[in-house]
Scaffold this motif. Structure first.
Motif, mmCIF file in Angstrom:
data_model
loop_
_atom_site.group_PDB
_atom_site.id
_atom_site.type_symbol
_atom_site.label_atom_id
_atom_site.label_comp_id
_atom_site.label_asym_id
_atom_site.label_seq_id
_atom_site.Cartn_x
_atom_site.Cartn_y
_atom_site.Cartn_z
ATOM 1 N N ILE A 41 0.352 34.584 12.050
ATOM 2 C CA ILE A 41 -0.010 35.891 11.479
ATOM 3 C C ILE A 41 0.540 37.016 12.346
ATOM 4 C CG2 ILE A 41 -1.961 37.426 11.004
ATOM 5 C CD1 ILE A 41 -3.561 35.036 10.116
ATOM 6 N N TYR A 42 0.500 36.829 13.662
ATOM 7 C CA TYR A 42 1.019 37.864 14.562
ATOM 8 C C TYR A 42 2.517 38.084 14.339
ATOM 9 C CZ TYR A 42 1.206 40.719 18.786
ATOM 10 O OH TYR A 42 1.345 41.775 19.659
ATOM 11 N N ALA A 43 3.245 36.986 14.182
ATOM 12 C CA ALA A 43 4.699 37.077 14.036
ATOM 13 C C ALA A 43 5.113 37.581 12.664
ATOM 14 C CB ALA A 43 5.336 35.710 14.306
ATOM 15 N N THR A 44 4.374 37.198 11.628
ATOM 16 C CA THR A 44 4.787 37.532 10.261
ATOM 17 C C THR A 44 4.169 38.804 9.705
ATOM 18 O OG1 THR A 44 3.044 36.112 9.345
ATOM 19 C CG2 THR A 44 5.217 35.114 9.708
ATOM 20 N N SER A 45 3.074 39.278 10.335
ATOM 21 C CA SER A 45 2.400 40.465 9.792
ATOM 22 C C SER A 45 2.147 41.538 10.846
ATOM 23 C CB SER A 45 1.061 40.053 9.154
ATOM 24 O OG SER A 45 1.272 39.232 8.035
ATOM 25 N N VAL A 46 1.493 41.170 11.962
ATOM 26 C CA VAL A 46 1.122 42.175 12.959
ATOM 27 C C VAL A 46 2.356 42.799 13.607
ATOM 28 C CG1 VAL A 46 -0.081 42.578 15.137
ATOM 29 C CG2 VAL A 46 -1.103 41.085 13.413
ATOM 30 N N PHE A 47 3.287 41.958 14.041
ATOM 31 C CA PHE A 47 4.493 42.497 14.685
ATOM 32 C C PHE A 47 5.328 43.357 13.727
ATOM 33 C CE2 PHE A 47 8.795 42.488 16.360
ATOM 34 C CZ PHE A 47 8.576 42.820 17.687
ATOM 35 N N PRO A 48 5.552 42.929 12.468
ATOM 36 C CA PRO A 48 6.271 43.810 11.543
ATOM 37 C C PRO A 48 5.576 45.146 11.321
ATOM 38 C CG PRO A 48 6.269 41.578 10.694
ATOM 39 C CD PRO A 48 5.360 41.588 11.887
ATOM 40 N N ILE A 49 4.232 45.143 11.278
ATOM 41 C CA ILE A 49 3.505 46.411 11.127
ATOM 42 C C ILE A 49 3.771 47.309 12.335
ATOM 43 C CG2 ILE A 49 1.203 47.451 11.088
ATOM 44 C CD1 ILE A 49 0.263 45.018 9.495
ATOM 45 N N VAL A 132 10.030 57.926 6.351
ATOM 46 C CA VAL A 132 9.229 57.677 5.146
ATOM 47 C C VAL A 132 9.353 56.219 4.712
ATOM 48 C CG1 VAL A 132 9.082 58.165 2.666
ATOM 49 C CG2 VAL A 132 9.245 60.053 4.303
ATOM 50 N N VAL A 133 10.575 55.692 4.732
ATOM 51 C CA VAL A 133 10.790 54.288 4.360
ATOM 52 C C VAL A 133 10.075 53.361 5.338
ATOM 53 C CG1 VAL A 133 12.529 52.463 4.129
ATOM 54 C CG2 VAL A 133 12.978 54.749 3.209
ATOM 55 N N GLY A 134 10.124 53.697 6.638
ATOM 56 C CA GLY A 134 9.419 52.896 7.634
ATOM 57 C C GLY A 134 7.919 52.899 7.417
ATOM 58 N N GLU A 135 7.356 54.066 7.092
ATOM 59 C CA GLU A 135 5.918 54.161 6.833
ATOM 60 C C GLU A 135 5.537 53.395 5.563
ATOM 61 O OE1 GLU A 135 1.876 55.425 7.172
ATOM 62 O OE2 GLU A 135 3.551 55.070 8.546
ATOM 63 N N ALA A 136 6.390 53.474 4.534
ATOM 64 C CA ALA A 136 6.126 52.730 3.299
ATOM 65 C C ALA A 136 6.122 51.229 3.571
ATOM 66 C CB ALA A 136 7.175 53.084 2.246
ATOM 67 N N ALA A 137 7.080 50.765 4.374
ATOM 68 C CA ALA A 137 7.131 49.350 4.728
ATOM 69 C C ALA A 137 5.898 48.940 5.530
ATOM 70 C CB ALA A 137 8.397 49.055 5.527
ATOM 71 N N ARG A 138 5.434 49.819 6.415
ATOM 72 C CA ARG A 138 4.233 49.532 7.200
ATOM 73 C C ARG A 138 3.020 49.361 6.286
ATOM 74 N NH1 ARG A 138 -0.144 52.094 10.034
ATOM 75 N NH2 ARG A 138 0.233 54.021 8.883
ATOM 76 N N LEU A 139 2.881 50.244 5.305
ATOM 77 C CA LEU A 139 1.756 50.161 4.376
ATOM 78 C C LEU A 139 1.812 48.885 3.550
ATOM 79 C CD1 LEU A 139 1.627 53.879 3.144
ATOM 80 C CD2 LEU A 139 0.109 52.757 4.789
ATOM 81 N N ILE A 140 3.023 48.478 3.167
ATOM 82 C CA ILE A 140 3.179 47.240 2.404
ATOM 83 C C ILE A 140 2.771 46.041 3.251
ATOM 84 C CG2 ILE A 140 4.855 45.699 1.314
ATOM 85 C CD1 ILE A 140 4.165 48.158 -0.346
ATOM 86 N N PHE A 141 3.195 46.018 4.511
ATOM 87 C CA PHE A 141 2.819 44.911 5.406
ATOM 88 C C PHE A 141 1.309 44.877 5.641
ATOM 89 C CE2 PHE A 141 7.336 44.812 6.996
ATOM 90 C CZ PHE A 141 7.554 43.473 6.706
ATOM 91 N N ILE A 142 0.676 46.056 5.751
ATOM 92 C CA ILE A 142 -0.779 46.106 5.924
ATOM 93 C C ILE A 142 -1.485 45.549 4.694
ATOM 94 C CG2 ILE A 142 -2.759 47.676 6.071
ATOM 95 C CD1 ILE A 142 -1.150 49.412 7.941
ATOM 96 N N GLU A 143 -0.980 45.898 3.515
ATOM 97 C CA GLU A 143 -1.579 45.390 2.277
ATOM 98 C C GLU A 143 -1.438 43.871 2.186
ATOM 99 O OE1 GLU A 143 -1.638 46.394 -2.514
ATOM 100 O OE2 GLU A 143 -0.463 47.607 -1.124
#
Length: 292
Positions: A41-49, A132-143
């Motif tokens: 989970i850290y590698a696939t979700s937390v780190f990308p966020i 903006v694109v980076g923030e959008a990607a962050r929100l997608i990873f959080i979801e």
């Protein structure tokens, strides 16, 4: 303060957040970690966020070297478009004519606001849209982390895990882009008290954002967001000399905000429908069972 090093500034913010959250969680143990995060989970979700958050801070803050605060805020109105497109790409959003119309209104509004900008800079626009694109990607990873993987973290736990990732991801561009400039430049001086207060404000902001999401309704968050956007635009025009608003700016931003309001209404209606379906499901199954 003559400190034109946005990567260094945001790196210090993340280091401060990392140290402070570690002291609170591990030393004083004010907050206990809600859930153990596995390596997967850290590698696939937390780190990308954390990486996307770092990208957002880097590009978004660099944009302020080229464009005004007011214009940068106007460009952020395109955020729902980026979130929707990325969400559709990973299967979190579904395409519809209504959503396409809303995205078109927001895009047209941002284009009109950009056309009316006096101090327009393509470099600043590219940096801001990249943020903006980076923030959008962050929100997608959080979801994905919260919904698909079912991870539940408190506000402080989220910062505890994500801040070190963001600091690491900011350290790399700082080495290549700003370290040599800072070594050779003797024209900048930083007041440690102001820098500490600046970092503390950033930490408090990150905590407050998650707390607002946790303790208020979706309506409150979205309405407050629209109000905040207008306050930032108007207040920056008063405080900063480079923020000069024109009538075209105001009209274009008004169109974009109208699109954002329509997007918020659409998302709220959709979120209210989902619990209703979940509640209807068991009742419908019970009725079918009784009929059988």
């Amino acid at each position: 303060m003559n400190f034109p090093y946005p990567v260094a500034l945001t790196l210090l913010h993340m280091i401060f957040s990392t140290v402070l959250s570690f002291i609170i969680v591990k030393v004083f143990k004010v907050v206990e970690l809600d859930q153990v995060i596995t390596i997967d989970i850290y590698a696939t979700s937390v780190f990308p966020i954390g990486a996307m958050f770092a990208l957002t801070l880097w590009l978004g803050n660099t944009a302020y070297l080229y464009i005004s605060v007011a214009f940068a805020q106007m460009l952020k109105a395109v955020m729902p478009v980026a979130v929707f497109l990325l969400g559709a790409a990973v299967g979190l959003e579904s395409l519809s004519l209504q959503m396409f119309s809303i995205m078109s209104v927001i895009s047209v509004g941002v284009l009109v606001a950009s056309y009316g900008e006096i101090g327009f800079s393509w470099v600043g626009v590219v940096y801001q849209l990249g943020g903006v694109v980076g923030e959008a990607a962050r929100l997608i990873f959080i979801e994905i982390l919260l919904k698909r993987k079912g991870v539940k973290l408190s506000p402080l736990s989220m910062i505890y895990y994500i801040s070190p990732c963001s600091a690491f991801c900011l350290f790399i561009p700082w080495i290549f882009l700003e370290k040599s400039k800072m070594d050779f430049s003797q024209q900048w001086t930083v007041n440690p008290w102001i820098l500490s207060l600046n970092a503390l404000c950033t930490f408090a902001l990150n905590i407050s954002v998650v707390l607002v999401i946790k303790h208020t309704s979706a309506v409150t968050i979205r309405v407050a967001g629209v109000v905040k956007d207008w306050v930032v635009v108007l207040l920056s025009a008063v405080l900063f000399n480079d923020s000069k608003l024109t009538s075209i700016n105001i009209i274009g931003y008004g169109i974009a905000i109208a699109g954002v309001a329509a997007y918020n209404k659409f998302k709220l209606a959709k979120s209210e429908e989902e619990p209703a379906k979940d509640l209807a499901g068991p009742e419908q199954n019970k009725r079918l069972s009784n009929e059988t």
